[in-house]
Design an enzyme around this catalytic site. Structure first.
Site, PDB file in Angstrom:
ATOM      1  CD  GLU A  99      12.674   0.687  10.160  1.00 14.29           C
ATOM      2  OE1 GLU A  99      13.010   1.602  10.680  1.00 14.29           O
ATOM      3  OE2 GLU A  99      13.485  -0.351  10.187  1.00 14.29           O
TER       4      GLU A  99
ATOM      5  CE  LYS B  36      -1.975   3.026   2.779  1.00 10.97           C
ATOM      6  NZ  LYS B  36      -1.876   4.112   1.803  1.00 10.97           N
TER       7      LYS B  36
ATOM      8  CB  CYS C 258      12.395   9.079   9.023  1.00  9.17           C
ATOM      9  SG  CYS C 258      13.245   7.812   8.054  1.00  9.17           S
TER      10      CYS C 258
ATOM     11  CE1 TYR D  99      -6.098  -0.232  12.910  1.00  9.38           C
ATOM     12  CE2 TYR D  99      -4.265  -0.055  11.467  1.00  9.38           C
ATOM     13  CZ  TYR D  99      -5.083   0.593  12.142  1.00  9.38           C
ATOM     14  OH  TYR D  99      -5.486   1.652  11.779  1.00  9.38           O
TER      15      TYR D  99
ATOM     16  CD  GLU E 292       9.165  12.912  12.131  1.00  9.97           C
ATOM     17  OE1 GLU E 292       8.026  12.202  12.254  1.00  9.97           O
ATOM     18  OE2 GLU E 292      10.135  12.193  11.600  1.00  9.97           O
TER      19      GLU E 292
HETATM   20  P1  NAP Z   1       1.885   8.350   8.152  1.00 15.64           P
HETATM   21  O1  NAP Z   1       0.693   9.267   7.759  1.00 15.64           O
HETATM   22  O2  NAP Z   1       1.969   7.575   9.231  1.00 15.64           O
HETATM   23  O3  NAP Z   1       1.365   7.182   6.762  1.00 15.64           O
HETATM   24  C1  NAP Z   1       2.241   6.024   6.355  1.00 15.64           C
HETATM   25  C2  NAP Z   1       1.190   5.280   5.669  1.00 15.64           C
HETATM   26  O4  NAP Z   1       0.218   4.849   6.621  1.00 15.64           O
HETATM   27  C3  NAP Z   1       0.713   5.647   4.725  1.00 15.64           C
HETATM   28  O5  NAP Z   1       0.503   4.592   3.432  1.00 15.64           O
HETATM   29  C4  NAP Z   1      -0.765   6.005   5.058  1.00 15.64           C
HETATM   30  O6  NAP Z   1      -2.024   6.131   4.240  1.00 15.64           O
HETATM   31  C5  NAP Z   1      -0.879   4.863   6.258  1.00 15.64           C
HETATM   32  N1  NAP Z   1      -1.983   5.243   7.185  1.00 15.64           N
HETATM   33  C6  NAP Z   1      -2.387   6.645   7.535  1.00 15.64           C
HETATM   34  N2  NAP Z   1      -3.297   6.306   8.323  1.00 15.64           N
HETATM   35  C7  NAP Z   1      -3.499   5.098   8.569  1.00 15.64           C
HETATM   36  C8  NAP Z   1      -4.318   4.145   9.539  1.00 15.64           C
HETATM   37  N3  NAP Z   1      -5.182   4.805  10.332  1.00 15.64           N
HETATM   38  N4  NAP Z   1      -4.450   2.985   9.407  1.00 15.64           N
HETATM   39  C9  NAP Z   1      -3.454   2.355   8.819  1.00 15.64           C
HETATM   40  N5  NAP Z   1      -2.694   2.877   7.789  1.00 15.64           N
HETATM   41  C10 NAP Z   1      -2.642   4.081   7.797  1.00 15.64           C
HETATM   42  O7  NAP Z   1       3.158   8.926   7.640  1.00 15.64           O
HETATM   43  P2  NAP Z   1       3.637   9.536   6.342  1.00 15.64           P
HETATM   44  O8  NAP Z   1       2.820  11.007   6.281  1.00 15.64           O
HETATM   45  O9  NAP Z   1       3.233   8.988   4.962  1.00 15.64           O
HETATM   46  O10 NAP Z   1       5.191  10.020   6.352  1.00 15.64           O
HETATM   47  C11 NAP Z   1       5.814  10.821   7.434  1.00 15.64           C
HETATM   48  C12 NAP Z   1       6.262  10.116   8.611  1.00 15.64           C
HETATM   49  O11 NAP Z   1       6.998   8.661   8.203  1.00 15.64           O
HETATM   50  C13 NAP Z   1       7.036  10.822   9.132  1.00 15.64           C
HETATM   51  O12 NAP Z   1       6.793  10.818  10.556  1.00 15.64           O
HETATM   52  C14 NAP Z   1       8.630  10.064   9.185  1.00 15.64           C
HETATM   53  O13 NAP Z   1       9.285  10.315  10.109  1.00 15.64           O
HETATM   54  C15 NAP Z   1       8.133   8.739   9.144  1.00 15.64           C
HETATM   55  N6  NAP Z   1       9.124   8.126   8.091  1.00 15.64           N
HETATM   56  C16 NAP Z   1       9.942   7.138   8.809  1.00 15.64           C
HETATM   57  C17 NAP Z   1      10.963   6.329   8.076  1.00 15.64           C
HETATM   58  C18 NAP Z   1      11.762   5.378   8.716  1.00 15.64           C
HETATM   59  O14 NAP Z   1      12.415   4.303   8.108  1.00 15.64           O
HETATM   60  N7  NAP Z   1      11.793   5.118  10.153  1.00 15.64           N
HETATM   61  C19 NAP Z   1      10.998   6.458   6.645  1.00 15.64           C
HETATM   62  C20 NAP Z   1      10.217   7.367   6.078  1.00 15.64           C
HETATM   63  C21 NAP Z   1       9.228   8.199   6.987  1.00 15.64           C
HETATM   64  P3  NAP Z   1      -2.186   7.302   3.272  1.00 15.64           P
HETATM   65  O15 NAP Z   1      -1.412   8.471   3.566  1.00 15.64           O
HETATM   66  O16 NAP Z   1      -2.387   6.816   1.983  1.00 15.64           O
HETATM   67  O17 NAP Z   1      -3.516   7.672   3.882  1.00 15.64           O
END
Ligand code: NAP
Ligand code: MG
Length: 498
Positions: free
Chosen positions: A267, A191, A302, A255, A392
């Protein structure tokens, strides 16, 4: 990689054939409900195309196909060398389509074409190749059991895996997950984040062309609530590997608890400190590392350096060098190869970053934000409790905290819910090694900014990570489970069965 001109990239962008359907069981398919969502170019606000909005129905169909593929062994039981050959063919096809993928990635995410061409696409290929080449070089184990037993410890692919991705490195995060998952023999449901689904869909099509059998790599676009949550709760998914925010990551633990106790690897976020001590050598070089760490990918990283913890004795000299280098990070059209800071991924994310700029107490440089674009910004904070020092931001905003000793620097660096990456700059080997030991982070770099590379495990301490590591052979552990086979060798004549 020779870069093209701005006009040439714009021409490629106009001619792109964008994938709009889910890729399930070897074919592009609309969502069963017929629903779609718009994916936009954050640099212009224009809708690029409508994409299939999948939900639980599409997921059930895809999981069934992925399970069928897993059980009949068309991929999971293929000789490792044949899986390797398929993945190497996929790398060749990505190479052949590299320019198109780089432009698609830039358009869909706001990332600069410069980064897409020089980092995202080549590293995606390198990552997939690394895992492909590892497949037929990993041995199982024979345990040191008694002379009367043969105890085999085998790794088996875990089964059907759900990979839930963020929007900041759409191709690269895809590769970090599917590389080891496919290498291990798993069937995969991806996804992508809604903001950036296009390149993952294209990769699924190329994977079929490369000979990866149908049902093995499925890509379903859709929202977190409508598709991400059903993935987390699915009774026939064996593992979810997630990259994204800490808030969402933790939901996957619930979940799993509510459903089939599937394995979960997370991550998550970071608030990564760079410590610069008073004996740091070559402040100009230090400044370049800090600037690169803080502003690369618009800070949408991140592992971005987001807290500069600097000794008072070198602060003024360092900030002057940082200001000098940050000037080279110009904001502009992401498709212009001269641009170093493109657009933030969405209006909502832009608004979030702006809300932090509004809270800035002392602006050292930058601070300008306009229609999705934010310039490289340095803000001084008086306390490590300030939101800019704790939360963050995920934008090109670096917060500076001044300290009087190495001990204070380490204490402040560790005073965070996160523990993904950290760096320490010092000429003193003892301070460097003590810092590397004492910093509570999954990756610590000394006199540089970095995440290691594909050969080193990547993941976080504390609320930055859970359950496993991406990259390196350690990533393969996520996608396999151990099986013990215990064989009795005792001589029947000598030993009675107890
Ligand atoms: P996010 O909002 O957590 O989204 C990540 C994924 O989870 C997306 O595919 C999103 O879908 C999905 N998602 C959102 N709400 C959900 C729910 N209630 N249930 C299940 N899945 C759900 O994060 P983001 O905005 O995409 O990315 C930014 C964040 O990622 C930052 O905080 C960053 O630090 C972190 N990050 C961490 C790493 C690492 O390796 N540690 C790497 C990159 C990024 P949709 O967005 O399509 O709705
Ligand atoms: Mg988009």
């Amino acid at each position: 990689m020779t870069l093209l001109t701005h006009d040439e990239y714009k021409a490629i962008a106009k001619g792109l054939d964008l994938p709009t359907c889910a890729y399930i069981d070897g074919a592009y398919r609309p969502a069963r409900s017929g629903a779609t969502f718009a994916t936009t170019n954050p640099a212009t606000g224009e809708t690029l195309c409508q994409v299939a909005a999948c939900d639980g129905q599409d997921l059930d169909f895809a999981v069934q196909k992925a399970r069928d593929a897993f059980e009949d062994g068309r991929w999971s039981r293929l000789p490792p060398s044949q899986r390797k050959d398929c993945l190497i063919r996929l790398c060749k096809l990505i190479t052949r389509n590299a320019r198109e993928l780089a432009v698609m990635e830039s358009l869909d995410s706001g990332k600069t074409i410069y980064d897409c061409e020089t980092v995202d696409v080549p590293e995606t290929i390198a990552c997939l190749k690394w895992h492909a080449e590892a497949i037929d070089k990993i041995y199982d184990q024979l345990a040191p059991a008694s002379d009367d037993h043969l105890a085999l410890v085998l790794r088996e692919p875990i089964g059907v895996v759900g990979l839930v991705l963020p929007w900041n490195f759409p191709l690269l995060m895809l590769a970090w997950k599917i590389g080891p998952a496919l290498a291990a023999g798993c069937s995969v449901i991806v996804k992508p984040a809604q903001e950036t689904s296009l390149t993952a869909l294209k990769i699924a099509e190329l994977a079929s062309e490369a000979g990866i059998p149908r049902g093995v790599l499925n890509v379903l676009p859709g929202s977190g609530p409508d598709l991400g949550a059903p993935i987390g709760r699915h009774m026939d998914i064996d593992l979810v590997s997630f990259t994204g925010s800490t808030v969402t990551g933790k939901r996957f633990l619930s979940y799993a608890a509510e459903s089939n106790a599937k394995e979960i690897v997370l991550e998550m976020g970071g608030k990564n400190p760079a410590i610069v001590l008073d004996d740091a050598e070559n402040l100009d070089r230090v400044a370049q590392h800090v600037v690169n760490g803080a502003f690369w990918n618009m800070g949408e990283n991140c592992s971005a350096t987001s807290r500069l913890i600097v000794h008072a004795a070198v602060k003024d000299a360092l900030l002057a060098r940082i200001a000098h280098h940050a000037r080279q990070w110009n904001v502009g059209d992401p498709l212009d190869p001269e641009t170093r800071l493109g657009a933030l991924v969405s209006e909502a994310h832009f608004a979030k970053v702006c809300s932090y700029l509004d809270k800035a107490e002392t602006l050292v440089f930058g601070g300008k934000a306009d229609k999705g674009f934010v310039e490289a910004t340095l803000v001084e904070v008086s306390s490590s409790d300030h939101p800019l020092a704790r939360e963050e931001i995920f934008g090109p905003v670096l917060s500076v905290i001044t300290v009087a000793s190495a001990e204070e620097a380490i204490r402040i660096a560790n005073d965070s819910d996160y523990g993904l990456c950290a760096s320490i700059f010092t000429a003193n080997i003892k301070k460097a090694l003590r810092g590397a030991r004492d910093l509570r982070a999954g990756t610590v770099t000394v006199n540089s900014f970095g995440e290691g590379d594909i050969s080193t495990p990547f993941g976080g301490f504390k609320q930055s990570g859970f359950g496993g590591r991406d990259n390196g052979l350690h990533a393969h552990d996520q996608y396999t489970q151990l099986k013990t086979i215990w064989i009795d060798l005792a001589d029947d004549d000598e030993e009675a069965v107890a």
